[in-house]
Design a protein around this motif. Structure first.
Motif, PDB file in Angstrom:
ATOM      1  N   GLU A 132       0.833  -1.207   0.000  1.00 28.11           N
ATOM      2  CA  GLU A 132       0.000   0.000   0.000  1.00 28.11           C
ATOM      3  C   GLU A 132       0.869   1.260   0.000  1.00 28.11           C
ATOM      4  N   THR A 133       0.262   2.392  -0.310  1.00 26.53           N
ATOM      5  CA  THR A 133       0.936   3.683  -0.234  1.00 26.53           C
ATOM      6  C   THR A 133       1.456   3.901   1.192  1.00 26.53           C
ATOM      7  N   ASP A 134       2.671   4.398   1.305  1.00 28.44           N
ATOM      8  CA  ASP A 134       3.318   4.697   2.588  1.00 28.44           C
ATOM      9  C   ASP A 134       3.422   3.478   3.506  1.00 28.44           C
ATOM     10  N   SER A 135       3.594   2.285   2.932  1.00 26.44           N
ATOM     11  CA  SER A 135       3.748   1.075   3.745  1.00 26.44           C
ATOM     12  C   SER A 135       5.207   0.702   3.971  1.00 26.44           C
ATOM     13  N   GLY A 136       6.153   1.456   3.377  1.00 30.13           N
ATOM     14  CA  GLY A 136       7.572   1.200   3.591  1.00 30.13           C
ATOM     15  C   GLY A 136       8.275   0.520   2.433  1.00 30.13           C
ATOM     16  N   LYS A 137       7.681   0.509   1.253  1.00 28.59           N
ATOM     17  CA  LYS A 137       8.294  -0.148   0.087  1.00 28.59           C
ATOM     18  C   LYS A 137       9.650   0.472  -0.260  1.00 28.59           C
ATOM     19  N   SER A 138       9.718   1.783  -0.326  1.00 29.84           N
ATOM     20  CA  SER A 138      10.978   2.453  -0.677  1.00 29.84           C
ATOM     21  C   SER A 138      12.022   2.249   0.408  1.00 29.84           C
ATOM     22  N   THR A 139      11.597   2.291   1.658  1.00 22.53           N
ATOM     23  CA  THR A 139      12.522   2.077   2.775  1.00 22.53           C
ATOM     24  C   THR A 139      13.077   0.655   2.729  1.00 22.53           C
ATOM     25  N   LEU A 140      12.214  -0.334   2.526  1.00 23.76           N
ATOM     26  CA  LEU A 140      12.667  -1.725   2.434  1.00 23.76           C
ATOM     27  C   LEU A 140      13.560  -1.919   1.218  1.00 23.76           C
ATOM     28  N   SER A 141      13.220  -1.324   0.098  1.00 30.38           N
ATOM     29  CA  SER A 141      14.041  -1.447  -1.110  1.00 30.38           C
ATOM     30  C   SER A 141      15.430  -0.856  -0.902  1.00 30.38           C
ATOM     31  N   THR A 142      15.484   0.276  -0.222  1.00 36.85           N
ATOM     32  CA  THR A 142      16.774   0.893   0.098  1.00 36.85           C
ATOM     33  C   THR A 142      17.598  -0.032   0.985  1.00 36.85           C
ATOM     34  N   TYR A 143      16.969  -0.587   2.007  1.00 38.24           N
ATOM     35  CA  TYR A 143      17.664  -1.513   2.919  1.00 38.24           C
ATOM     36  C   TYR A 143      18.141  -2.746   2.160  1.00 38.24           C
ATOM     37  N   LEU A 144      17.299  -3.330   1.307  1.00 33.12           N
ATOM     38  CA  LEU A 144      17.687  -4.513   0.534  1.00 33.12           C
ATOM     39  C   LEU A 144      18.889  -4.215  -0.368  1.00 33.12           C
ATOM     40  N   ALA A 145      18.857  -3.078  -1.045  1.00 28.56           N
ATOM     41  CA  ALA A 145      19.967  -2.713  -1.930  1.00 28.56           C
ATOM     42  C   ALA A 145      21.257  -2.508  -1.132  1.00 28.56           C
ATOM     43  N   ASN A 146      21.177  -1.795  -0.003  1.00 26.31           N
ATOM     44  CA  ASN A 146      22.365  -1.585   0.830  1.00 26.31           C
ATOM     45  C   ASN A 146      22.885  -2.906   1.383  1.00 26.31           C
ATOM     46  N   TYR A 147      21.993  -3.797   1.753  1.00 26.20           N
ATOM     47  CA  TYR A 147      22.372  -5.122   2.266  1.00 26.20           C
ATOM     48  C   TYR A 147      23.118  -5.895   1.181  1.00 26.20           C
ATOM     49  N   ALA A 148      22.579  -5.882  -0.037  1.00 28.71           N
ATOM     50  CA  ALA A 148      23.223  -6.595  -1.153  1.00 28.71           C
ATOM     51  C   ALA A 148      24.604  -6.015  -1.442  1.00 28.71           C
ATOM     52  N   ILE A 149      24.693  -4.699  -1.510  1.00 28.88           N
ATOM     53  CA  ILE A 149      25.967  -4.034  -1.816  1.00 28.88           C
ATOM     54  C   ILE A 149      27.011  -4.361  -0.752  1.00 28.88           C
ATOM     55  N   SER A 150      26.596  -4.371   0.521  1.00 28.98           N
ATOM     56  CA  SER A 150      27.548  -4.657   1.600  1.00 28.98           C
ATOM     57  C   SER A 150      28.059  -6.097   1.545  1.00 28.98           C
ATOM     58  N   ARG A 151      27.391  -6.949   0.763  1.00 32.68           N
ATOM     59  CA  ARG A 151      27.828  -8.342   0.586  1.00 32.68           C
ATOM     60  C   ARG A 151      28.481  -8.565  -0.767  1.00 32.68           C
ATOM     61  N   GLY A 152      28.856  -7.478  -1.427  1.00 33.80           N
ATOM     62  CA  GLY A 152      29.578  -7.581  -2.685  1.00 33.80           C
ATOM     63  C   GLY A 152      28.717  -7.873  -3.894  1.00 33.80           C
ATOM     64  N   LEU A 153      27.413  -7.730  -3.761  1.00 37.80           N
ATOM     65  CA  LEU A 153      26.509  -7.967  -4.887  1.00 37.80           C
ATOM     66  C   LEU A 153      26.187  -6.653  -5.582  1.00 37.80           C
ATOM     67  N   ARG A 154      25.799  -6.740  -6.828  1.00 42.85           N
ATOM     68  CA  ARG A 154      25.385  -5.556  -7.570  1.00 42.85           C
ATOM     69  C   ARG A 154      23.869  -5.460  -7.483  1.00 42.85           C
ATOM     70  N   ALA A 155      23.377  -4.290  -7.168  1.00 42.10           N
ATOM     71  CA  ALA A 155      21.936  -4.104  -7.006  1.00 42.10           C
ATOM     72  C   ALA A 155      21.386  -3.217  -8.119  1.00 42.10           C
ATOM     73  N   CYS A 156      20.159  -3.492  -8.477  1.00 42.86           N
ATOM     74  CA  CYS A 156      19.443  -2.684  -9.458  1.00 42.86           C
ATOM     75  C   CYS A 156      18.050  -2.445  -8.901  1.00 42.86           C
ATOM     76  N   ILE A 157      17.583  -1.225  -8.983  1.00 45.27           N
ATOM     77  CA  ILE A 157      16.240  -0.905  -8.494  1.00 45.27           C
ATOM     78  C   ILE A 157      15.394  -0.472  -9.674  1.00 45.27           C
ATOM     79  N   LEU A 158      14.247  -1.106  -9.802  1.00 43.95           N
ATOM     80  CA  LEU A 158      13.251  -0.744 -10.802  1.00 43.95           C
ATOM     81  C   LEU A 158      12.078  -0.138 -10.040  1.00 43.95           C
ATOM     82  N   ASP A 159      11.840   1.144 -10.265  1.00 46.32           N
ATOM     83  CA  ASP A 159      10.772   1.861  -9.561  1.00 46.32           C
ATOM     84  C   ASP A 159       9.554   1.916 -10.471  1.00 46.32           C
ATOM     85  N   GLY A 160       8.568   1.082 -10.150  1.00 45.79           N
ATOM     86  CA  GLY A 160       7.350   1.037 -10.944  1.00 45.79           C
ATOM     87  C   GLY A 160       6.188   1.738 -10.281  1.00 45.79           C
ATOM     88  N   ASP A 161       6.452   2.558  -9.264  1.00 45.18           N
ATOM     89  CA  ASP A 161       5.393   3.297  -8.574  1.00 45.18           C
ATOM     90  C   ASP A 161       5.061   4.531  -9.416  1.00 45.18           C
TER      91      ASP A 161
END
Length: 165
Positions: A108-137
């Motif tokens: 839903e709107t304002d349910s934390g999607k962007s916050t979770l996506s940011t955390y997921l990307a930072n988590y991946a990067i900190s483990r040496g993975l390459r992250a890509c974000i597709l914003d379909g909102d």
């Protein structure tokens, strides 16, 4: 109006900071969306943005809120701690599987999607993975103008999708 306070943070609480505000780590280490900030490091929170500040050990921070900015301590489930165990499980399963892989975040709107996506990307990067974000909102458009789909390969940690272009 300016509101300033020195706050002692322990792992049982989350400091929520709504901008415009500024935070300085006086002692220890805190984490914002998967990014560690150490002693003497500062962080600015943009107007109307809310960020969770968490500590893995006891820490001391100075917070200054300006105009409509504010801050509060929360002992209830908020911040990225509520996701950390599940995110760790996801990445453990992924490391055993094939790459590339995708994680889709919907809600839903304002349910934390962007916050979770940011955390997921930072988590991946900190483990040496390459992250890509597709914003379909299409309504909000953090990576592209409203009504457009945005895409960004992310190579370094970031605090807000709007930092990416």
């Amino acid at each position: 109006m300016l509101s300033e306070e020195v706050i002692s943070l322990d792992p049982s609480v989350t400091l929520m900071v709504q901008g415009p505000a500024e935070l300085e780590v006086l002692k220890g280490v805190v984490e914002i969306l998967g990014i560690k900030l150490c002693q003497h490091e500062c962080f600015r929170v943009k107007r109307n943005r809310v960020v969770p500040v968490e500590s893995l050990e006891n820490a001391l921070v100075s917070v200054s809120a300006f105009d409509s900015g504010r801050f509060w301590l929360s002992e209830s489930g908020c911040g990225v701690k509520i996701w950390s165990k599940e995110v760790k499980k996801i990445f453990e399963k992924i490391s055993l599987g094939t790459r590339p892989f995708q994680i889709m975040v919907v809600g839903e709107t304002d349910s934390g999607k962007s916050t979770l996506s940011t955390y997921l990307a930072n988590y991946a990067i900190s483990r040496g993975l390459r992250a890509c974000i597709l914003d379909g909102d299409l309504g909000q458009g953090d990576l592209a103008p409203p009504g457009c789909i945005g895409l960004k390969f992310v190579e370094k940690n970031f605090f807000d999708l709007r930092e990416l272009s």
